[in-house]
Design a protein around this motif. Structure first.
Motif, PDB file in Angstrom:
ATOM      1  N   THR A 305      37.861 -33.198 111.780  1.00  0.00           N
ATOM      2  CA  THR A 305      39.312 -33.369 111.815  1.00  0.00           C
ATOM      3  C   THR A 305      39.949 -32.005 112.025  1.00  0.00           C
ATOM      4  N   PRO A 306      41.190 -31.974 112.517  1.00  0.00           N
ATOM      5  CA  PRO A 306      41.859 -30.677 112.667  1.00  0.00           C
ATOM      6  C   PRO A 306      41.953 -29.918 111.349  1.00  0.00           C
ATOM      7  N   GLU A 307      42.139 -30.621 110.244  1.00  0.00           N
ATOM      8  CA  GLU A 307      42.231 -29.966 108.942  1.00  0.00           C
ATOM      9  C   GLU A 307      40.915 -29.285 108.576  1.00  0.00           C
ATOM     10  N   GLU A 308      39.814 -29.940 108.904  1.00  0.00           N
ATOM     11  CA  GLU A 308      38.514 -29.338 108.635  1.00  0.00           C
ATOM     12  C   GLU A 308      38.259 -28.124 109.528  1.00  0.00           C
ATOM     13  N   VAL A 309      38.710 -28.204 110.765  1.00  0.00           N
ATOM     14  CA  VAL A 309      38.580 -27.051 111.667  1.00  0.00           C
ATOM     15  C   VAL A 309      39.404 -25.882 111.132  1.00  0.00           C
ATOM     16  N   GLN A 310      40.599 -26.166 110.648  1.00  0.00           N
ATOM     17  CA  GLN A 310      41.430 -25.109 110.066  1.00  0.00           C
ATOM     18  C   GLN A 310      40.717 -24.481 108.867  1.00  0.00           C
ATOM     19  N   HIS A 311      40.069 -25.307 108.063  1.00  0.00           N
ATOM     20  CA  HIS A 311      39.325 -24.779 106.915  1.00  0.00           C
ATOM     21  C   HIS A 311      38.197 -23.855 107.373  1.00  0.00           C
ATOM     22  N   SER A 312      37.501 -24.227 108.441  1.00  0.00           N
ATOM     23  CA  SER A 312      36.442 -23.364 108.973  1.00  0.00           C
ATOM     24  C   SER A 312      37.009 -22.029 109.437  1.00  0.00           C
ATOM     25  N   TYR A 313      38.131 -22.085 110.135  1.00  0.00           N
ATOM     26  CA  TYR A 313      38.776 -20.859 110.609  1.00  0.00           C
ATOM     27  C   TYR A 313      39.191 -19.988 109.424  1.00  0.00           C
ATOM     28  N   ASP A 314      39.809 -20.601 108.412  1.00  0.00           N
ATOM     29  CA  ASP A 314      40.251 -19.846 107.235  1.00  0.00           C
ATOM     30  C   ASP A 314      39.062 -19.253 106.478  1.00  0.00           C
ATOM     31  N   THR A 315      37.952 -19.969 106.445  1.00  0.00           N
ATOM     32  CA  THR A 315      36.745 -19.453 105.790  1.00  0.00           C
ATOM     33  C   THR A 315      36.249 -18.198 106.506  1.00  0.00           C
TER      34      THR A 315
END
Length: 543
Positions: A305-315
């Motif tokens: 999901t886009p939210e999970e992709v954002q989490h990967s980027y933030d990580t």
């Protein structure tokens, strides 16, 4: 991809509530000024002198010159109010028309004169443009036109500007907080003020003459030097803006003009509000990219999901803040690499692959992609200096930090991806020491200007689509071609055959569609494709 929308709903509402345009005089109107007289004098002189094309000295930005390409210098006044005063030279390149029909090499096509191109910026050079005639999408235009590129004033070999030691330009690794602290803001304010001082100290009184109106006047001198009674011009991104200034100042000198990725020319938008609008639009484009990555979770493993992709980027951003990759790539370099992908969806696969590899323990693809290239420091510093000088000189900017802080704090709540990065790039304009100009009121009435062509991608973040709509309203008789539900910044001669057909029909035959035309989007990038590598941004050097 989502249905096309200019901004997120929240961002759109926010922009309507931001501070009024910076205080300043009413928009300028073209009139009989000393500068207009000086332009006529310089153009007449250039027409009499012509251009002495010869062998190109060295490669253009590292690219080898193709056989047949020619180079020259065209002289223009530094100050058009004093056409007999100090002169500067503009570097120009040309590939003469092949006059060979690419569909039938035995048949010749009529030569149509020079097609002059500017790729944008401010601060980008067009000297490589003539090389594009070797690509299949450009062969018909290369047959009919001399392809002419040039480096605008301040850029490269054209009376280059500098605001700091190039060795200090790439400062990495760097941070890029989406919601900066007060101490970080104070640090960036000090850096912006120092940068503005550096521009003034290195250029002195000449600094004020690097602006969009003079870029438009230079274009008319170049037209005359090339022996063209009327100009055929294509400007991309910022190039569309001073092309529109040219159309307003010299409508009778226009043959055909293409405005690609058109910038909003409304004087109230230039340039502070345009940058706010750009930051809001990049949030939508970043959302597009996250949806694409999520759709290919099986390839990259960055989230479904886009939210999970954002989490990967933030990580990744948090890890890089603690330990920069290769000692060179911090959160700032990561953000810069993904910001470039907001310009060109061709970059999406390489960015997704590098992020995926980094999170799996291999930093090498990210380092190769995002680490500062020291050998490019001088060119990058020059590009940023020109960008800053032109934008700061062109218009009034807020001079109180509290205005910048209020507007961008609000905006960053709904559009955090680019907002503060955009602030730090433009903040020197708050402390600028050269006089400001009043933006010209771009506008032509019925019959004043030949029909012109505007090209725009509906989800372009660097030049939001409402800019193309505004330019279309202001240039009487213009035609707008829109690539729907797409966001590549600059679509002329790209992968969309529909767009290219409209451009060729106009430039080669003078034929336009109705007042507006739509093209379906070009195909999305394929996961795993290499895409473009490195920084090839055409819109805003220095970012």
């Amino acid at each position: 991809m989502r249905a096309a929308a200019l901004y997120t709903a929240a961002g759109s509402l926010l922009l309507t509530s931001l501070a009024a345009a910076p205080a300043g005089s009413a928009p300028a109107r073209p009139d009989a000024t000393a500068e207009s007289h000086g332009t006529a004098v310089a153009a007449a002189r250039a027409a009499a002198t012509g251009v002495d094309f010869g062998e190109c000295a060295g490669a253009q930005n590292g690219a080898q010159n193709p056989p047949g390409m020619e180079c020259a210098t065209v002289t223009v006044p530094l100050d058009y109010a004093r056409p007999d005063g100090k002169q500067i030279g503009l570097a120009v390149s040309r590939m003469p028309a092949t006059q060979r029909d690419p569909r039938n090499s035995k048949r010749k096509v009529p030569r149509q004169g020079a097609l002059v191109y500017n790729p944008g910026g401010p601060g980008a050079s067009g000297l490589q443009f003539p090389m594009i005639g070797h690509l299949p999408e450009w062969k018909r235009l290369a047959a009919a036109y001399d392809l002419v590129g040039y480096a605008p004033r301040g850029v490269g070999r054209s009376a280059p500007l500098s605001c700091e030691d190039p060795a200090q330009h790439f400062k990495g690794p760097s941070s890029a907080p989406a919601h900066p602290s007060q101490s970080y803001k104070r640090e960036r304010i000090a850096r912006a003020a120092a940068y503005a001082r550096g521009c003034a100290e290195r250029s002195g009184d000449a600094l004020r003459h690097y602006n969009s109106l003079n870029n438009a006047r230079d274009l008319d001198v170049l037209r005359a030097a090339l022996g063209e009674e009327k100009l055929t011009f294509m400007g991309a991104s910022y190039g569309s803006y001073f092309g529109a200034l040219y159309a307003t100042l010299f409508p009778s000198h226009v043959r055909r003009m293409v405005f690609d990725a058109a910038v909003n020319p409304d004087p109230a938008q230039v340039w502070y509000r345009n940058n706010l609008a750009q930051s809001a639009a990049f949030e939508d484009r970043w959302a597009d990219m996250k949806e694409w990555i999520a759709a290919h979770h099986g390839v990259y493993g960055l989230g479904a999901t886009p939210e999970e992709v954002q989490h990967s980027y933030d990580t990744a951003r948090a890890r890089l803040d603690g330990k920069p990759a290769g000692g060179k790539v911090g959160p700032g370099q990561l953000q810069g690499a993904f910001l470039e992908a907001g310009y060109y969806d061709e970059y999406w696969p390489s960015r997704a692959q590098a992020l995926s590899a980094y999170l799996k323990g291999d930093p090498r693809p990210l380092v190769d992609l995002a680490a500062p290239q020291e050998k490019a420091a001088a060119q990058a510093e020059n590009s940023r200096a020109v960008y800053t000088a032109v934008e700061c000189n062109d218009a009034p900017w807020p001079t109180e930090w509290k205005v910048w802080d209020r507007d961008n704090t609000r905006l960053a709540r709904v559009a955090p991806f680019e907002t503060w990065n955009n602030v730090w790039l433009n903040l020197p304009c708050a402390y600028w020491q050269a006089p400001r100009q009043r933006p010209l009121d771009v506008r032509t009435g019925p019959g004043e200007l030949p029909p012109t062509l505007i090209l725009a991608a509906e989800r372009d973040a660097a030049a939001p689509y409402d800019g193309a709509l505004e330019l279309h309203r202001r240039l009487s008789g213009s035609v707008l071609v829109t690539e729907r539900d797409a966001g590549t910044h600059g679509i002329a001669g790209g992968p969309n055959a529909c767009v290219n057909a409209h451009m060729e029909a106009y430039l080669i035959e003078g034929r336009l569609p109705g007042r507006r035309a739509n093209c379906a989007p070009h195909p999305e990038p394929k996961p795993g494709a290499a895409g473009r590598q490195g920084a090839a941004e055409r819109s805003v050097p220095g970012r």
